[in-house]
Design an enzyme around this catalytic site. Structure first.
Site, short mmCIF file in Angstrom:
data_model
loop_
_atom_site.label_atom_id
_atom_site.label_comp_id
_atom_site.label_asym_id
_atom_site.label_seq_id
_atom_site.Cartn_x
_atom_site.Cartn_y
_atom_site.Cartn_z
N LYS A 60 3.25 -11.94 8.98
CA LYS A 60 2.07 -11.28 8.43
C LYS A 60 1.59 -12.09 7.23
O LYS A 60 2.36 -12.37 6.31
CB LYS A 60 2.40 -9.86 7.97
CG LYS A 60 1.24 -9.18 7.24
CD LYS A 60 1.69 -7.93 6.50
CE LYS A 60 0.59 -7.35 5.65
NZ LYS A 60 1.05 -6.25 4.78
N TYR A 106 6.82 -12.17 5.85
CA TYR A 106 5.72 -11.52 5.13
C TYR A 106 5.24 -12.50 4.06
O TYR A 106 5.96 -12.80 3.12
CB TYR A 106 6.24 -10.22 4.54
CG TYR A 106 5.23 -9.29 3.90
CD1 TYR A 106 3.91 -9.66 3.64
CD2 TYR A 106 5.62 -8.00 3.52
CE1 TYR A 106 3.02 -8.78 3.05
CE2 TYR A 106 4.74 -7.12 2.93
CZ TYR A 106 3.45 -7.51 2.69
OH TYR A 106 2.58 -6.64 2.09
N THR A 113 0.83 -1.21 0.00
CA THR A 113 0.00 0.00 0.00
C THR A 113 0.86 1.25 0.00
O THR A 113 0.44 2.30 -0.48
CB THR A 113 -0.93 0.01 1.24
OG1 THR A 113 -1.67 -1.21 1.27
CG2 THR A 113 -1.90 1.17 1.19
#
Length: 325
Positions: A175, A147, A59
């Protein structure tokens, strides 16, 4: 060969919890990092009660930044956070050498943790990936976050590899942005069976409620840039075991997520960044809605849709009573 790292004196994996928005990257009209806008946005998120910040994620358009700008983003986030919440910096790249460089620079810029995507473009094997994570942890003198973004990475860590690296002390968190809750459940089960604790965060905005139910320590939802207060209240409801409220609030988030895709557009990280920047600029949180080239900017029709539907929806959710009506 275990690495056996321990967290630093100032931060530990206990700090990885709650709502950690993947911070949008404000840019100037000429495409540079807009530091004043970034600091303003971070200050707003912290004031709304978020528990941490995720810098240089998808993002945040990390893929459009060179190493110097990545470090500058971390530096500005840390400055604006002013010690109130930890900053997690994503440092993944296409090789171990590049990722190690980003990781060292992120720690030097004040990041409390670094998060690592597996090297992208080439599909490496599990032994190569584990060696990659061990090298980065050794370079920064402490454990790192894994990640998981399988939809964009040719080869990612398996659950077995995550458990192995956790046992070794190489990982301090994970994550999952795959939004595969079967995978997430299996990861939680395997960690428990191995007798190790690893804070796991969900990345998909549409699965925050399911993640909490399955034991997620928190969420890294992109919508946290727009509705941080709403997501903080949802996290608090989950902590209190108010599951009917958690689900109802997720349904409200889903209504917003649907509106965030203007008619005729296709969902994706690029659209997310462009849409969020437009909304934040209209709210006065940032100065400019520009996204990194070559991304196409929003059309007049897209902007009208966001003005008429998304801005009012965000205002409703951020109202102190908006998520309980």
């Amino acid at each position: 060969m275990p690495v056996a790292f321990t967290p630093s004196d100032e931060t530990s994996s206990d700090d990885l919890y709650g709502v950690l928005p993947p911070v949008v990257l404000p840019m100037t009209p000429d495409g540079e990092v807009d530091s004043p806008s970034l600091q303003s946005l971070v200050s707003h998120l912290v004031a709304a009660g978020v528990h941490g910040l995720w810098a240089n994620g998808a993002t945040g358009e990390f893929y459009a930044l060179d190493g110097e700008l990545r470090a500058e983003v971390v530096r500005q986030c840390v400055k604006a956070a002013a010690g109130r919440v930890p900053v997690v910096a994503h440092v993944g790249d296409t090789s171990t050498r590049l990722a190690v460089r980003h990781a060292r620079e992120a720690i030097a810029a004040g990041a409390a943790f670094v998060s690592v995507l597996p090297p992208y473009f080439v599909g490496f094997g599990q032994e190569e990936l584990k060696r990659h994570y061990r090298s980065i942890a050794r370079a920064v003198g402490g454990p790192v976050l894994a990640y998981h973004l399988p939809q964009f990475i040719p080869a990612t860590l398996t659950i077995d590899s995550i458990v192995e690296l956790t046992v070794e002390g190489v990982l301090c968190g994970a994550k999952d942005s795959g939004s595969n809750m079967v995978w997430f459940r299996q990861l939680q089960r395997r960690l428990r069976a191995a007798g190790v604790s690893l804070p796991c965060l969900t990345g998909g905005s549409s699965v925050a409620d399911l993640g909490y139910l399955l034991g997620a320590a928190g969420s890294v939802s992109s919508t946290g840039n727009l509705t941080p207060g709403h997501l903080v209240r949802q996290y608090e409801a989950a902590r209190a075991g108010e599951w009917a409220l958690v689900l109802a609030m997720q349904e409200q988030s889903e209504d917003l997520i649907e509106l965030l895709n203007p008619p005729g557009t296709s969902p994706g990280p690029g659209l997310t960044a462009t849409v969020y920047k437009y909304v934040l600029a209209r709210q006065g949180r940032i100065d400019c809605d520009l996204s990194a080239a070559p991304l196409t900017q929003l059309s007049t029709e897209n902007r009208r849709h966001l003005d008429e539907h998304v801005l009012p929806a965000v205002d409703r959710l951020e109202s102190p009573t908006g998520d309980r009506t």
